[in-house]
Scaffold this motif. Sequence first.
Motif, PDB file in Angstrom:
ATOM      1  N   SER A 148      -0.378 -14.216  -8.844  1.00 51.11           N
ATOM      2  CA  SER A 148      -0.462 -13.232  -9.923  1.00 51.11           C
ATOM      3  C   SER A 148      -0.667 -11.843  -9.335  1.00 51.11           C
ATOM      4  N   ARG A 149      -0.565 -10.873 -10.162  1.00 51.50           N
ATOM      5  CA  ARG A 149      -0.708  -9.485  -9.737  1.00 51.50           C
ATOM      6  C   ARG A 149      -1.954  -8.923 -10.402  1.00 51.50           C
ATOM      7  N   PRO A 150      -2.789  -8.210  -9.653  1.00 52.58           N
ATOM      8  CA  PRO A 150      -3.980  -7.665 -10.295  1.00 52.58           C
ATOM      9  C   PRO A 150      -3.579  -6.642 -11.369  1.00 52.58           C
ATOM     10  N   ALA A 151      -4.377  -6.609 -12.432  1.00 49.52           N
ATOM     11  CA  ALA A 151      -4.122  -5.669 -13.516  1.00 49.52           C
ATOM     12  C   ALA A 151      -4.195  -4.247 -12.971  1.00 49.52           C
ATOM     13  N   ALA A 152      -3.580  -3.354 -13.624  1.00 50.26           N
ATOM     14  CA  ALA A 152      -3.542  -1.971 -13.165  1.00 50.26           C
ATOM     15  C   ALA A 152      -4.938  -1.398 -13.049  1.00 50.26           C
ATOM     16  N   LEU A 165      -0.225  -9.182  -4.137  1.00 47.07           N
ATOM     17  CA  LEU A 165      -0.313 -10.351  -5.012  1.00 47.07           C
ATOM     18  C   LEU A 165      -1.534 -11.214  -4.604  1.00 47.07           C
ATOM     19  N   GLU A 198      -7.347  -2.369 -11.385  1.00 47.08           N
ATOM     20  CA  GLU A 198      -8.327  -3.378 -10.983  1.00 47.08           C
ATOM     21  C   GLU A 198      -7.974  -3.863  -9.591  1.00 47.08           C
ATOM     22  N   ASP A 217      -9.650  -6.878  -8.267  1.00 48.82           N
ATOM     23  CA  ASP A 217      -9.685  -8.330  -8.427  1.00 48.82           C
ATOM     24  C   ASP A 217      -9.543  -8.676  -9.894  1.00 48.82           C
ATOM     25  N   GLY A 218      -9.323  -9.971 -10.174  1.00 45.45           N
ATOM     26  CA  GLY A 218      -9.198 -10.367 -11.560  1.00 45.45           C
ATOM     27  C   GLY A 218      -9.374 -11.842 -11.734  1.00 45.45           C
ATOM     28  N   ARG A 219      -8.927 -12.332 -12.897  1.00 46.23           N
ATOM     29  CA  ARG A 219      -9.033 -13.771 -13.152  1.00 46.23           C
ATOM     30  C   ARG A 219      -7.639 -14.343 -13.260  1.00 46.23           C
TER      31      ARG A 219
END
Lengths: 213, 522
Positions: free
Chosen positions: A23-27, A13, A29, A31-33
């Motif tokens: 939040s959880r990184p998208a599958a 997370l 990926e 890192d993310g926003r």
Amino acid sequence: MSATVSTAMQHGLQSCERCALLSRPAAGEHDGRCPRCGEELTFRKHESLQRTWAFVIGAAICYIPANILPVLTTTTAAGSDSDTILQGVILLWSPTGWPLSLIVLVASIMIPSAKIIALVYLLVTVQRGSTANNGQRVRMYRVVEFIGRWSMVDVFVDAFTAALVQLQPLMSVAPAPGLFFFAAVVVLTMLAVESFDPRLIWDSLDAKEVRHV
Amino acid sequence: MSDSDAPLPHVPESRALSKKRTRLSLVWFIPIVAAIAGAWVAVVRILGEGPKVEIVFKSAEGLEAGKTKIQYNGVDVGVVTTVRLSDDHSQVITTAQMAPKTEGFLVDDTRFWVVRPRISGANVTGLNTLISGAYVAIDIGQSTKSMRTFVALETPPVVTGEVRGRFFIAKTPDLGSLDSGTPVFFRRLQVGQVASYQLDKDGQALSLKLFINAPYDQYITPNTRFWHASGFDVSLSAAGLTVQTQSALSILIGGVAFETPPTDGLAPPAEENTVFTLFNNRADAFKLPAHDPQTFVLTFKESVRGLAPGAPVEFHGIAIGEVAEINAQIDAKTFEFSAPVTIHLDAQRLGVAVRDLAPGEDIGSIRKKLIDTLVSNGARAQLRTGNLLTGSLFVAFEVFPGTPAVTVDWSRTPPELPTVPGELAAIQASVVNIIKKLDQVPIKSIGEDLEKTIADLDRALVSGRGTLDNANKLIEPNSVLGAELGNTLQEVSRAARSVRVLADYLERHPESLIRGKAEEKK
Ligand SMILES: [Zn+2]
């Protein structure tokens, strides 16, 4: 250290640094926003070590001319004089002026060098995966981060002096090349502190603990 | 860590990043830029660094490492970087960082000196250093030989390399108010200055080094006279009060003036470093030089008050010598006071020229003969008042006819010339004589005689009135004398008529007057 410690990273997370949303990184990926505020999310600051190293090296390079070159050029009827930071310290050193001299010495010479040394120390220890004195290192980081915002004081003092003294017909003060290097040292150390991720200090500990388990 | 695998509820998925980052961060651009900027500054500094010089000073007064500037014509050309004592502690060795491209300044005869506030002679220099602190001035030499070690001058040179001109030496027994920098005047124009001065090795005189700017240096010939033009040159002499000044400046700070005798106008200019005598004043400078003067002693019995060494000895108003020394002397036997005055006589000023001598004749014998002849003809020395206002005296060597003949005793050294009392003394003597004679006049008997005479006169007047009465009677209208008078007047009238006739004739024939007179003279 307690073995019951749990970090967001261990659960896959990410915690938003801005709004603290987990939040959880998208599958697929890494890192993310942040889905709430759009802040960039990283498990750890992006390329933290590399960026910090770059800023610290840059600051260290600029530190040399900042101290060798004159920072102010004072022009009076008697001629013009360029003073380096150290010359300024010596000039101010007098039975009455020594506190000011000491402030300049600490703020302009000791603190920037101390910041650079501290950052290098943190970087080296983090890279070597050292787990010793973690608490001390974090405190060191906090101090460095806290000082950072006051580092510009010296540059502002010089700039204000220059602006004020310009008004007098008999004397004028102009910034000299050293001042720009000095400003660069301040900015680069601040950026280095900013890009350093203190969570890294603890990662090696986690890794060790994980390994122990 | 079993709980880590448990799914966490309500954890939203993060949005995907739009772009992946490159592996090597662009952030490395920053230290590279910093390094380049630093290196560039270093290169500029190193390339732009001028030569380093070592300057040796006597004293480090006013010199400050890192602060003291080296200036050329007011432009900073360097800065003193270190100041330290020499190993034997006798000197101060400084190193200076010169500005870029100043290699050409650093030659064999380049000079350095410290500029501090100085008030010397005409120049008040370095006043700005009161504010700015001392600085090191540089005078760039003409040589081509490169040099990096210099010994600084103690005093600023008066003449720097740029000014053209020549040096001359003037000897003076007394420096007076002169100093280096004191102006030198020519026709009241400042044309140079005293460059330096130093005591001669024998301690007898001072040698002033004068620098005369071109083109005025060409007006100096071997016969040029230099004199002190310091302040008011007031002299009280037999000629009266003379005040001479060169300029307001020279009144304040003194000066040296020179002039070339007009007859010398065609002479070639003097060589550089020609030695001249510095006279006390213009009058001294242009006094005719004495040719081998003879010394004589004059003994005066009267007061010599007003006579001073240098007072002229005149013959018919021509200065033929001057008073050298005035002494006092009391005769041990008679206790009579006298003042022996030593004089220098220059017979050549009387026109006795060497070229007029017969072959084999000695100028000395001619002079002796001249003095002998003059003295035997009654020549005597006399004190005279040159100026009634100042009371100054001079010696007149004049011929007094009728004085008893004397001869000069040439065996004495110096020989003595006879004197006569001065005019004033003579007047005093005659006044005393008159008073003595007046004393002898029998005023009382004169008075008695006068009384008698007046009584006689009274009587005479009475008889005189009778006579006048008789005369009145004689010229009464009807008297014989009156008729005679009428006749006489007629005669006179006739005579006047004939005079008129003569005048008419002369008017018509004026030449007769000349001819007649001419004939008469013959
Ligand atoms: Zn957020």
